[in-house]
Structure formats: structure tokens, C-alpha cells
Motif scaffolding. Structure first.
Motif, PDB file in Angstrom:
ATOM      1  N   ALA A 110      -6.212  18.756 -13.821  1.00  0.00           N
ATOM      2  CA  ALA A 110      -6.998  18.884 -12.811  1.00  0.00           C
ATOM      3  C   ALA A 110      -7.967  17.947 -12.487  1.00  0.00           C
ATOM      4  O   ALA A 110      -8.017  17.219 -11.031  1.00  0.00           O
ATOM      5  N   SER A 111      -8.363  17.010 -13.310  1.00  0.00           N
ATOM      6  CA  SER A 111      -9.224  15.776 -13.238  1.00  0.00           C
ATOM      7  C   SER A 111      -8.477  14.719 -12.395  1.00  0.00           C
ATOM      8  O   SER A 111      -8.653  14.094 -11.514  1.00  0.00           O
ATOM      9  N   PHE A 112      -7.243  14.581 -12.896  1.00  0.00           N
ATOM     10  CA  PHE A 112      -6.136  13.484 -12.200  1.00  0.00           C
ATOM     11  C   PHE A 112      -5.743  13.956 -10.846  1.00  0.00           C
ATOM     12  O   PHE A 112      -5.921  12.877 -10.161  1.00  0.00           O
ATOM     13  N   ILE A 113      -5.460  15.524 -10.666  1.00  0.00           N
ATOM     14  CA  ILE A 113      -5.116  15.587  -9.238  1.00  0.00           C
ATOM     15  C   ILE A 113      -6.263  15.553  -8.212  1.00  0.00           C
ATOM     16  O   ILE A 113      -6.105  15.121  -7.240  1.00  0.00           O
ATOM     17  N   PHE A 114      -7.565  15.895  -8.948  1.00  0.00           N
ATOM     18  CA  PHE A 114      -8.782  15.495  -7.789  1.00  0.00           C
ATOM     19  C   PHE A 114      -8.879  14.067  -7.648  1.00  0.00           C
ATOM     20  O   PHE A 114      -9.096  13.729  -6.506  1.00  0.00           O
ATOM     21  N   GLU A 115      -8.733  13.264  -8.463  1.00  0.00           N
ATOM     22  CA  GLU A 115      -8.595  11.790  -8.334  1.00  0.00           C
ATOM     23  C   GLU A 115      -7.638  11.234  -7.171  1.00  0.00           C
ATOM     24  O   GLU A 115      -7.954  10.481  -6.656  1.00  0.00           O
ATOM     25  N   GLN A 116      -6.665  11.948  -7.263  1.00  0.00           N
ATOM     26  CA  GLN A 116      -5.274  11.595  -6.292  1.00  0.00           C
ATOM     27  C   GLN A 116      -5.642  12.666  -4.892  1.00  0.00           C
ATOM     28  O   GLN A 116      -4.378  12.556  -4.372  1.00  0.00           O
ATOM     29  N   ILE A 146       0.905  -1.195   0.022  1.00  0.00           N
ATOM     30  CA  ILE A 146      -0.096  -0.047  -0.075  1.00  0.00           C
ATOM     31  C   ILE A 146       0.841   1.246   0.033  1.00  0.00           C
ATOM     32  O   ILE A 146       0.809   2.360  -0.755  1.00  0.00           O
ATOM     33  N   SER A 147       2.123   1.154   0.756  1.00  0.00           N
ATOM     34  CA  SER A 147       2.858   2.246   1.088  1.00  0.00           C
ATOM     35  C   SER A 147       3.437   2.569  -0.383  1.00  0.00           C
ATOM     36  O   SER A 147       3.519   3.729  -0.638  1.00  0.00           O
ATOM     37  N   ARG A 148       3.854   1.772  -1.086  1.00  0.00           N
ATOM     38  CA  ARG A 148       4.865   1.522  -2.519  1.00  0.00           C
ATOM     39  C   ARG A 148       3.660   2.076  -3.527  1.00  0.00           C
ATOM     40  O   ARG A 148       4.066   2.957  -4.290  1.00  0.00           O
ATOM     41  N   ARG A 149       2.385   1.581  -3.607  1.00  0.00           N
ATOM     42  CA  ARG A 149       1.259   2.085  -4.426  1.00  0.00           C
ATOM     43  C   ARG A 149       1.161   3.440  -4.465  1.00  0.00           C
ATOM     44  O   ARG A 149       0.942   4.380  -5.288  1.00  0.00           O
ATOM     45  N   LYS A 150       1.121   3.990  -3.131  1.00  0.00           N
ATOM     46  CA  LYS A 150       0.785   5.569  -2.694  1.00  0.00           C
ATOM     47  C   LYS A 150       2.023   6.194  -3.187  1.00  0.00           C
ATOM     48  O   LYS A 150       1.871   7.406  -3.865  1.00  0.00           O
ATOM     49  N   MET A 151       3.271   5.686  -3.073  1.00  0.00           N
ATOM     50  CA  MET A 151       4.302   6.371  -3.580  1.00  0.00           C
ATOM     51  C   MET A 151       4.491   6.803  -4.885  1.00  0.00           C
ATOM     52  O   MET A 151       4.782   7.723  -5.340  1.00  0.00           O
ATOM     53  N   VAL A 152       4.004   5.683  -5.498  1.00  0.00           N
ATOM     54  CA  VAL A 152       3.962   5.680  -7.289  1.00  0.00           C
ATOM     55  C   VAL A 152       2.888   6.630  -7.596  1.00  0.00           C
ATOM     56  O   VAL A 152       3.223   7.295  -8.611  1.00  0.00           O
ATOM     57  N   GLU A 153       1.834   6.836  -7.010  1.00  0.00           N
ATOM     58  CA  GLU A 153       0.601   7.774  -7.537  1.00  0.00           C
ATOM     59  C   GLU A 153       1.101   9.113  -7.134  1.00  0.00           C
ATOM     60  O   GLU A 153       0.825  10.000  -7.899  1.00  0.00           O
TER      61      GLU A 153
END
Length: 162
Positions: free
Chosen positions: A92-98, A42-49
């Protein structure tokens, strides 16, 4: 004879209890390792995102720079502001998603940026004269530029924890 059978049964019960205890201990250790592995994934996935948000922010900033502070009337000829506005809209859509990664108590810098960009995106897309294109382009550029340190800090924090 009954006492021998009773003793053998007691020894078997004790042996079964010891074996169950050992297996339970192994099971607890395996569950703990699985939980640590899950947390690491989970931590690595968040780091990648977050890293993707960082690289996308840099990319969009370079796209917006075409209508940003350093543009002039000569450089702006042939530049399609509607295309740039569309790129910013997708960003903007991408960062809203993240945006879940950017929550800090009561603030969410990603959502704030999305809200701040809404009017500028529409205005840049509809801009006709040089002054309007430059004005809205600069506004978008500076807003994204001000967001960059937040993304960089979060990206660095995630990398250091990994």
C-alpha cells in the motif's frame, strides 16, 4: 579606398549574419532533439514504474491468496496473518508513492485502494480466529484483485506509447 573597405565590411557583416543564422538553426535542432530525448527518458521511467506496480500487485495478490477466498482452516494453520498484513502494508505504501500514475481527472485508483486497505490491514494483523482471518483476507484479496485491471491497462498504455 573607403568604399572598398565599406564593401568588404558589408560582405563580412552579411557573412557573419548568415553564419549566425546557420548556427542558430543547428542550436534549435539540437535543443529539439534534447527535448525529445528527455521526454522519451521520462516516458520510459514512467513505464518502468508502472510495470513495477503491476508485478508487485501480482506478487502481493499471491501472498494474500493464502488467506483469500480459497483458504480453509487446514491451509490456514501455520500462516502468520501479521506477516501477510505487513506485506500488504508495504504494498500500500508503494502504490501510494506511485499514485501519481493513476490519476484520472478526479479519481485516483491507487489512493482509493490504499484508503480501502487501511482498516483491513489492521484487522487482519489482529485477527485470531479462522472466520476473521478469512473475512479480512478475502476483503484484501478482492480489493487488490479489483485494482489489477487498472494497473494492467495503465501498464499496457505506457508500453504502447513507448
Amino acid at each position: 579606398m573607403e568604399s572598398v573597405i565599406s564593401i568588404i565590411g558589408s560582405i563580412a557583416s552579411i557573412g557573419g549574419a548568415v553564419w549566425a543564422f546557420i548556427e542558430a538553426k543547428k542550436s534549435i535542432n539540437a535543443a529539439s532533439k534534447a527535448e525529445k530525448l528527455r521526454d522519451e527518458l521520462i516516458s520510459r521511467r514512467k513505464m518502468v514504474e508502472v510495470s513495477q506496480v503491476h508485478s508487485e500487485t501480482k506478487r502481493v495478490l499471491s501472498v494474500v491468496s493464502k488467506v483469500g477466498p480459497s483458504c480453509n482452516a487446514k491451509l490456514l494453520k501455520g500462516v502468520n496473518c501479521a506477516d501477510i498484513a505487513k506485506e500488504v502494508e508495504v504494498f500500500a505504501s508503494f502504490i501510494f508513492e506511485q499514485s501519481g500514475h493513476f490519476t484520472d481527472f478526479f479519481e485516483n485508483k491507487a489512493k482509493e485502494l490504499c484508503d480501502d486497505l487501511k482498516d483491513d490491514i489492521e484487522s487482519l494483523s489482529e485477527a485470531v480466529n479462522f472466520e476473521d482471518k478469512k473475512s479480512y483476507g478475502k476483503s484484501i484479496y478482492y480489493k487488490i484483485q479489483n485494482f489489477m485491471p487498472v494497473v494492467k491497462q495503465l501498464s499496457d498504455d505506457k508500453k504502447e506509447r513507448a
